[in-house]
Scaffold this motif. Structure first.
Motif, PDB file in Angstrom:
ATOM      1  N   THR A  69       0.825  -1.208   0.000  1.00 26.28           N
ATOM      2  CA  THR A  69       0.000   0.000   0.000  1.00 26.28           C
ATOM      3  C   THR A  69       0.857   1.254   0.000  1.00 26.28           C
ATOM      4  O   THR A  69       0.576   2.213  -0.735  1.00 26.28           O
ATOM      5  N   PHE A  73       0.995   3.996  -2.913  1.00 33.54           N
ATOM      6  CA  PHE A  73       0.681   5.399  -2.625  1.00 33.54           C
ATOM      7  C   PHE A  73       1.717   6.317  -3.265  1.00 33.54           C
ATOM      8  O   PHE A  73       1.378   7.314  -3.917  1.00 33.54           O
ATOM      9  N   SER A  76       1.281   6.565  -6.877  1.00 33.99           N
ATOM     10  CA  SER A  76       0.232   7.528  -7.236  1.00 33.99           C
ATOM     11  C   SER A  76       0.765   8.956  -7.174  1.00 33.99           C
ATOM     12  O   SER A  76       0.391   9.803  -7.995  1.00 33.99           O
ATOM     13  N   THR A 130      -4.667  12.610 -10.063  1.00 30.32           N
ATOM     14  CA  THR A 130      -5.059  12.107  -8.746  1.00 30.32           C
ATOM     15  C   THR A 130      -6.541  11.789  -8.693  1.00 30.32           C
ATOM     16  O   THR A 130      -6.959  10.776  -8.118  1.00 30.32           O
ATOM     17  N   TYR A 170      -7.697   2.228   1.024  1.00 28.65           N
ATOM     18  CA  TYR A 170      -6.733   3.190   1.544  1.00 28.65           C
ATOM     19  C   TYR A 170      -6.279   4.156   0.442  1.00 28.65           C
ATOM     20  O   TYR A 170      -6.220   5.371   0.648  1.00 28.65           O
ATOM     21  N   LEU A 171      -5.950   3.605  -0.735  1.00 27.87           N
ATOM     22  CA  LEU A 171      -5.481   4.453  -1.833  1.00 27.87           C
ATOM     23  C   LEU A 171      -6.560   5.435  -2.273  1.00 27.87           C
ATOM     24  O   LEU A 171      -6.265   6.591  -2.600  1.00 27.87           O
ATOM     25  N   ILE A 174      -6.722   8.162   0.725  1.00 25.00           N
ATOM     26  CA  ILE A 174      -5.574   9.053   0.863  1.00 25.00           C
ATOM     27  C   ILE A 174      -5.416   9.949  -0.362  1.00 25.00           C
ATOM     28  O   ILE A 174      -5.080  11.133  -0.248  1.00 25.00           O
ATOM     29  N   ASN A 175      -5.694   9.413  -1.542  1.00 25.36           N
ATOM     30  CA  ASN A 175      -5.605  10.251  -2.739  1.00 25.36           C
ATOM     31  C   ASN A 175      -6.736  11.263  -2.812  1.00 25.36           C
ATOM     32  O   ASN A 175      -6.575  12.339  -3.401  1.00 25.36           O
TER      33      ASN A 175
END
Length: 403
Positions: A69, A73, A76, A130, A170-171, A174-175
């Motif tokens: 992860t 991240f 990304s 994003t 999660y991605l 957070i993004n």
């Protein structure tokens, strides 16, 4: 995450000094600052603890998912910066590289944008990438589970989801925060650069637009400091780490905005200068087929310089050769070895050259000045026309400085 022109400090993606080169993507150098390893460790450690709650008794799985992860991240973040870089290149702006560091990533532009439209396109490209990542993660996660699970991961137990859904959730989250944080209208965040583009379009003055956007940046920075202090004191919540982190980022953003404003004012004064204005127009170069024994005697011993540019029969720059490279070949065979056999080849993407018409500001963060203390000035055909030393750049900057 932001595109950085010249020496402007870039907000979330402030860059460090030298970085460790990882790869080249689309000809763009990708590197990492040492501080990146620190934040990578923190993210893995934090996620491991969180994932252990979701997967009790499966510590190895939780750790593996945390590592994957964290790396995804930063992938990304890299894609975000590549969005800036690709659009900049398409608009004729060279990219010196992309670095990942403590606060994310930075695409280092070789020069500032030259119109409000270009400024807007370069600035908005990263957030659009994003946003696409958020939608893809949400879509795939929803297809594998359901929308509520993806949006509210921590409300569910491990038995109701697989590791892939955890990673995608999660991605996505957070993004989502990265997207909105970068759109804060404070220079030099992406949102601040968008605000500068709008102000530039309205006023027709890049410097006035930069001052306006930098003022927003300082306000946003000190606002974060105040918000972090409220969290730290327990007025809004009780999260020591988040409070300290917000204060730290806020101070950094406020200082970055002030530095960006000062840099913009200085750039305004050197806007008319070009590489050909500060170069030595009589460069000494070694032909690529010259034997090494002659290169040593006719160039290194004669001039005493530590390196020389190397050119082909047409005068095109093909590389750089150092004294150490020549001396690494035994004396007995130097006469039969051409200079090209030991030179560091330049393919145009190694940060050794600049175009004659490039603005002087493009040299301020040029990789060649840091590595060799000089940049090779070439024309449109790649023919070596001059050499710009770091001392020449300094003299030009001193001449442009206010009395």
């Amino acid at each position: 995450m932001v595109s950085k022109p010249l020496a402007l400090p870039p907000s979330v993606a402030m860059f460090g000094g030298g970085s460790i080169r990882l790869a080249r993507i689309f000809g763009i150098r990708i590197g990492v600052d040492l501080s990146w390893f620190f934040v990578l460790f923190l993210i893995i450690w934090s996620l491991s603890d969180e994932f252990q709650n979701l997967f009790p008794g499966q510590d190895s799985k939780a750790f593996a998912l945390a590592v994957v992860t964290a790396l995804l991240f930063f992938l990304s973040i890299l894609l975000h910066e590549l969005g800036h870089a690709v659009v900049a290149i398409r608009n004729g702006i060279p990219i010196l590289g992309i670095d990942l560091w403590l606060f994310g990533g930075v695409a280092k532009l070789g020069r500032d944008t030259d119109s409000p439209g270009v400024e807007f396109r370069v600035a908005v490209a990263g957030p659009l990438v994003t946003a696409a990542i958020v939608l893809i993660c949400f879509g795939v996660g929803t297809a594998l589970s359901d929308a509520d699970t993806v949006l509210h991961l921590t409300r569910f137990q491990a038995v109701h989801m697989g590791g892939l859904v955890v990673v995608l959730s999660y991605l996505c989250t957070i993004n989502f925060f990265v997207f909105f944080f970068n759109l804060i209208p404070g220079f030099p965040l992406d949102g601040g650069r968008i605000a500068r583009a709008i102000a530039w379009k309205i006023t027709g003055d890049r410097y006035r637009a930069t001052r306006f956007a930098a003022l927003l940046g300082r306000a946003a920075g000190w606002g974060m400091v105040a918000f972090g202090a409220l969290i730290l004191t327990g007025v809004l919540a009780s999260d020591t780490f988040s409070g300290i982190w917000l204060i730290f980022i806020g101070i950094f953003l406020a200082q970055a905005a002030r530095s960006a404003e000062a840099q913009a004012a200085f750039s305004d004064r050197i806007d008319h200068l070009r590489v050909q204005d500060v170069m030595d127009a009589e460069p000494v170069a070694i032909p690529e087929q010259l034997p090494l024994d002659r290169a040593e005697g006719e160039y290194f011993l004669r001039y005493g310089w530590p390196w020389f540019p190397v050119v082909d029969a047409a005068g095109r720059l093909v590389g750089v050769v150092s004294r150490e490279a020549v001396q690494s070949v035994p004396d007995s065979i130097r006469g039969g070895r051409p200079t090209a056999s030991v030179m560091a080849r330049d393919d145009g993407g190694d940060g050794l050259r600049a175009q004659l018409e490039d603005p002087l500001e493009a040299l301020l963060t040029h990789e060649g000045l840091g590595r060799l203390g000089a940049v090779m000035a070439v024309d449109g055909d790649g023919v070596l026309r001059g050499i710009v030393t770091i001392d020449a750049v300094r003299r030009a900057l001193q001449g442009a400085a206010p009395a």
